[in-house]
Structure formats: structure tokens, C-alpha cells
Design an enzyme around this catalytic site. Structure first.
Site, PDB file in Angstrom:
ATOM      1  N   SER A   1      -6.139 -21.124 -18.987  1.00  0.00           N
ATOM      2  CA  SER A   1      -5.068 -21.830 -18.262  1.00  0.00           C
ATOM      3  C   SER A   1      -4.638 -23.045 -19.071  1.00  0.00           C
ATOM      4  CB  SER A   1      -5.608 -22.294 -16.900  1.00  0.00           C
ATOM      5  OG  SER A   1      -4.735 -23.225 -16.293  1.00  0.00           O
TER       6      SER A   1
ATOM      7  N   TYR B   1     -11.383 -26.128 -10.688  1.00  0.00           N
ATOM      8  CA  TYR B   1     -10.622 -25.114 -11.444  1.00  0.00           C
ATOM      9  C   TYR B   1     -10.530 -25.519 -12.917  1.00  0.00           C
ATOM     10  CZ  TYR B   1      -6.660 -21.947 -12.413  1.00  0.00           C
ATOM     11  OH  TYR B   1      -5.839 -20.961 -12.924  1.00  0.00           O
TER      12      TYR B   1
END
Ligand code: GCO
Length: 257
Positions: free
Chosen positions: A148, A161
Site C-alpha cells: 500500500s 494497517y
């Protein structure tokens, strides 16, 4: 004329978390590139629906499903063995499964932390540990970890996350440095802000939507199918000398202050 370097004909790809969203879009793209695809998720009914839709959309596609929880090591080992014996050897592994449990760090529960780290990071270790030895025995394999932009930057309320995706960036490099000599190429894709179910609350928030469109040089959210090019490249012979790299598909977000 398509360059044969990108041809996936004869290869089989397992894509985790592919009953919807980015995973399903990448599985569809790999199937369009000639690969047989195995869709994974925890919900067998949802998976069957996704497989039927993909089979209808991609002429001649070979699609199978494997319903298992990527955080359950025993289930992962059992299902990988079943896929290889009943369907085909896994040539391409796309570790895409991921969740969000947003909360300020000081208020985050242990469950919110552990669930995100287990699903977004530990699962990649568990699935790769089941698949890689088989690829090593065959002297070839492609592992694509869906990292990501949060592997490198973050924002408030997604500390779990970001920690997981930051760890996944380094796990990708660890896989590369251990397995490259066996003929495996292990790389990552770093999506920016993409239109997915996981992001729906953000997209529907007018203030957040305005911020993202301003923060992203391309001025918009990405579409799941815009990850397919990077996924096909990192799954094909075109990337045979690429290892331990993250390819950002983020509209320029990481390039901008
Ligand atoms: C958020 C988003 C992000 C992005 C993802 C992009 O809450 O800010 O969910 O985490 O969607 O990381 O790769």
C-alpha cells in the site's frame, strides 16, 4: 501483437481475498492474460458467485475457488495442497487479502490491532510458507504482495494497517533475498486510494474525498482494474530479473509532498 513476455498462458495464479474488489479485478486481469485462476475468500457462496461472473466475462477462463481463512495456518496448508493436487501447481501467488479496522491508536483495542496484523501481514507469511517450497522445488514462481502507499506513509486512525503494510514491504524484501536464488521473483504493488468497498466510507465523506483528490496528483481515486497492468507485469516473464521491489499504482501520491 501482444508481447509474449506478458503472456500468462499455461500458468496458474492463486489470488487471496479475491471474491470482490482489488483481488477480483486482478484475478480477472490475470485470467485475461491467459492464466488459470484460483479465487480465495472465507465465504464459499460469495466465491462461487465471483467465479461464475469471471467465467462469464473472460472467454475460455479456467477458474477454481478455494474457501479458506488466510489467517488459519492449518487451513492454508491443507487448501494449498488440495489446489496443487486437484487443480494445478501454483505458479503465481498474489497475496491480496486485507481488512481495515480504523481507530485512533490510543483508543484502538487489542482485537482491532491483532485482526489487522493477522489478516494483512501474518497471513502472507502463512500462505507464502505453504506455497514457496513447492515453487522452490520447481525452480520458478512469482509472488506479488499487495502492499500500500501506507507501506511508506500514513494518516491518523490507521496505525494498525500502516504497521502491517510497512511490515509487508519488508517481508516482500525478505522473501526476495531468500528465494531469488531458487528462481522466484517476489515483489509488491502499492495501491494508492482506490475505489473499493473497504474505502466506501471515505469516498462517501465529501471532505475526505476532496482531500484525496487534492492530495493525489492525478486528482482522482484509482479504479481496481488499474492495478491489472502491474499485476500482469509482476506475474509474467517480463519481471524475471525484478526482485524485492514495490511498484506504486497511486496516481502520483507518493511522489508529492
Ligand atoms: C484509509 C484507506 C487507505 C487506503 C489504502 C491504499 O483508511 O486511509 O483505507 O488505507 O485505501 O491503504 O493502499
Amino acid at each position: 501483437m501482444n508481447n509474449p513476455l506478458f503472456d500468462l498462458t499455461g500458468r496458474t495464479a492463486l489470488v487471496t481475498g479475491s471474491s470482490q474488489g482489488l483481488g477480483l479485478a486482478m484475478a480477472r486481469g490475470l485470467a485475461e492474460g491467459g492464466a488459470a485462476v484460483v479465487l480465495n475468500g472465507r465465504d464459499a457462496k460469495k466465491l462461487a458467485g465471483a467465479a461464475d461472473a469471471l467465467g462469464a466475462e473472460v472467454a475460455g477462463a479456467r477458474v477454481a475457488t478455494a474457501a479458506f481463512d488466510v489467517t488459519d495456518g492449518a487451513a492454508v496448508a491443507r487448501e494449498v495442497a488440495r489446489i496443487e493436487s486437484e487443480f494445478a501447481p501454483i505458479d503465481i501467488l498474489v497475496n491480496n487479502a486485507g481488512i481495515q479496522r480504523r481507530a485512533p491508536l490510543a483508543e484502538m483495542t487489542e482485537a482491532q490491532w491483532r485482526e489487522v496484523l493477522d489478516t494483512n501481514l501474518t497471513s502472507v507469511f502463512l500462505v507464502a510458507r505453504a506455497v514457496a517450497p513447492r515453487m522452490i522445488a520447481r525452480g520458478a514462481g512469482k509472488i506479488v504482495n499487495i502492499c500500500s502507499v501506507m507501506s511508506d506513509v500514513t494518516r491518523p486512525t490507521i496505525g494498525n494497517y500502516a504497521a502491517a503494510k510497512g511490515g509487508l514491504k519488508m517481508l516482500t524484501k525478505a522473501m526476495a533475498v531468500e528465494w531469488a536464488k531458487h528462481g522466484l521473483q517476489c515483489n509488491g504493488i502499492a495501491p494508492g486510494y482506490m475505489v473499493t468497498e473497504l474505502n466506501r466510507p471515505l469516498i462517501e465523506n465529501a471532505e475526505f474525498n476532496k482531500w484525496i483528490c487534492g492530495r493525489t496528483p492525478a486528482g482522482r481515486w484509482g479504479k481496481p482494474e488499474e492495478l491489472v497492468g502491474a499485476a500482469v507485469f509482476l506475474s509474467s516473464r517480463a519481471s524475471d530479473f525484478v526482485n524485492g521491489q514495490l511498484l506504486a499504482v497511486d496516481g502520483g501520491l507518493l511522489a508529492a509532498l
